[in-house]
Write an enzyme that holds these catalytic residues in place. Sequence first.
Site, short mmCIF file in Angstrom:
data_model
loop_
_atom_site.label_atom_id
_atom_site.label_comp_id
_atom_site.label_asym_id
_atom_site.label_seq_id
_atom_site.Cartn_x
_atom_site.Cartn_y
_atom_site.Cartn_z
CE LYS A 1 -14.44 1.84 2.77
NZ LYS A 1 -13.26 2.69 3.08
CD GLU B 1 -5.57 -10.48 6.27
OE1 GLU B 1 -5.33 -10.26 7.48
OE2 GLU B 1 -5.07 -9.86 5.34
CB CYS C 1 -2.89 -8.00 9.93
SG CYS C 1 -2.80 -8.21 8.17
CD GLU D 1 -3.86 -6.34 14.67
OE1 GLU D 1 -5.07 -6.11 14.69
OE2 GLU D 1 -3.28 -6.81 13.69
P1 ADP Z 1 -8.13 -0.49 10.59
O1 ADP Z 1 -8.16 -0.60 12.07
O2 ADP Z 1 -7.15 -1.32 9.90
O3 ADP Z 1 -8.27 0.91 10.07
P2 ADP Z 1 -10.87 -0.90 9.92
O4 ADP Z 1 -11.53 -2.21 10.08
O5 ADP Z 1 -11.35 0.25 10.75
O6 ADP Z 1 -9.37 -1.26 10.14
O7 ADP Z 1 -10.89 -0.43 8.42
C1 ADP Z 1 -10.65 -1.28 7.34
C2 ADP Z 1 -11.57 -0.90 6.21
O8 ADP Z 1 -12.92 -1.09 6.62
C3 ADP Z 1 -11.46 0.57 5.79
O9 ADP Z 1 -11.61 0.65 4.39
C4 ADP Z 1 -12.65 1.20 6.50
O10 ADP Z 1 -13.14 2.37 5.86
C5 ADP Z 1 -13.68 0.09 6.40
N1 ADP Z 1 -14.74 0.13 7.41
C6 ADP Z 1 -14.74 0.74 8.61
N2 ADP Z 1 -15.92 0.55 9.25
C7 ADP Z 1 -16.69 -0.21 8.43
C8 ADP Z 1 -18.01 -0.77 8.52
N3 ADP Z 1 -18.78 -0.59 9.58
N4 ADP Z 1 -18.46 -1.51 7.48
C9 ADP Z 1 -17.69 -1.74 6.41
N5 ADP Z 1 -16.45 -1.23 6.26
C10 ADP Z 1 -15.94 -0.48 7.25
#
Ligand code: ADP
Length: 499
Positions: free
Chosen positions: A203, A277, A311, A408
């Site tokens: 995804k 990560e 990151c 961060e």
């Molecule tokens: P960032 O702050 O870098 O956007 P996120 O952790 O919000 O980081 O997002 C990183 C990835 O994780 C994206 O692909 C996002 O759609 C996905 N994501 C966000 N929430 C969830 C969740 N609860 N479970 C799994 N994946 C998630």
Amino acid sequence: MPVTNKKNIKKSNTIKLKFDTGWSYAPAPESKSSASFNKQYDLFINGEWVNPLSHKYFDTINPANEEKLAEVAEANAADVDRAVKAARNAYEKVWKKMPAKERAKYIFRIARMIQERAREFAIIESMDGGKPIRESRDFDIPTAANHFFYYAGWADKLEYAFPNRNSNSLGVAGQIIPWNFPMLMAAWKIAPALATGNTVVLKPAETTPLTAMKLAEVIRESGLPEGVVNIVSGGGATGAAIVNHPDINKIAFTGSTEVGKLIQRAVAGTNKKVTLELGGKAANIIFEDAPIDQAVEGVINGVYFNQGHVCCAGSRLYVQESVAKELIRKLRDRIETLIVGDPLDKNTDIGAINSRQQLDTIHKYLKIGKDEGYQMYESSCSLPAKGYWCRPTIFTDVAQSARIAQEEIFGPVLAILTFRTDDEVIQKANNTPYGLSAGVWTDKGSKIFNMTKRMRAGVIWANTFNKFDPTSPFGGYKESGYGREGGLHGLLPYVNLSN
Ligand code: ADP
């Protein structure tokens, strides 16, 4: 000394820099004509584009002008289930039975096709994500292709990677990636999974799905057997559906620490293998004997290129007191020369911030830094009227406890702290919940070894910063996650070893 008492704060602790070179570069925009993408993308499942069962689509926009680029399907749990079934079927019937050297041929082919279309990938990456074309063209896309090449090479040599052990593939890998290096993260995740005989449901992040969609096209044209790689777009709920799917054997996640913790909780008690990560707040340490001009460039590369959307950005700079004045002056001059603007212009150093939400987060931290009383310098560059932009910014005299030194920010913002002794700086550098990366600048090799031994970070650069190679492992300590990606180590999370 930092001024933390609000009453003591000078009326304005913001200084706009002015450094007029008297000349500027002529515009050098990359042509969009060699990059084509559809107006709408469905889900890539079992080697085909299929309509989402959710019937939902969402827009992906260009953060440099807020214009809609395309709409992509939003996969729900039923769509994810379809993708996992396709991946399971491909795993059982084709991929795990295929001789490793045959698997390698497909991975090599994908690598070559990415190289052939590198320009197209780079332009789309910059349009969808906001990063300068110089970065996507010279780093992201070539490094993504290199990861496929590198892991293709391992596919039929796993007995040498794990001598005297049998390596067995796991099954279906669910992979969730962020928006800061969309194509490169896809390569980091897909290439080792395929090389070790696993199939994939990936995804991409909701703000940067387009290069993953182009990658799906490449994968289809490469002739990779149907269902070996499935790509489903969507947001957090789609990611959660992948994490919670009972027929997934391995989760590979790159993203925020907050979501990493949710994932950790969700997989507790299951048999799923996990690598995370997560965030970082890299300490970049400059000693008085360091080559200062080189260090200035390293800091610029580590914090400002890529808009600080890294990151492992060296966003906490520790400078030895005796050279702090000189270094800060040089950094201030240097950020004033950085070109902020059109990501497709080849002269651009800092492109657009990836999303409105991210820009709001950066602004929140700029305000926190100012309110806590730290001296802020920002470039005087003008910003385009539309889109999401942030000037390169420096905070000086920052205290170890400051939120801008601890949390961060993920933007072009640097916090500068000073130190006197090795022991002091080690203690300060390690005093953070994170431990992803760090840097050391000094003339003395022995000092480098002494420092790196005592620093708690997964990657430490010496007299350079933010250098990546498919052969080197990458990953963190503490709240920066666990597991390694890249290199020989990057194979391990995708196999079970037996005697
Ligand atoms: P960032 O702050 O870098 O956007 P996120 O952790 O919000 O980081 O997002 C990183 C990835 O994780 C994206 O692909 C996002 O759609 C996905 N994501 C966000 N929430 C969830 C969740 N609860 N479970 C799994 N994946 C998630």
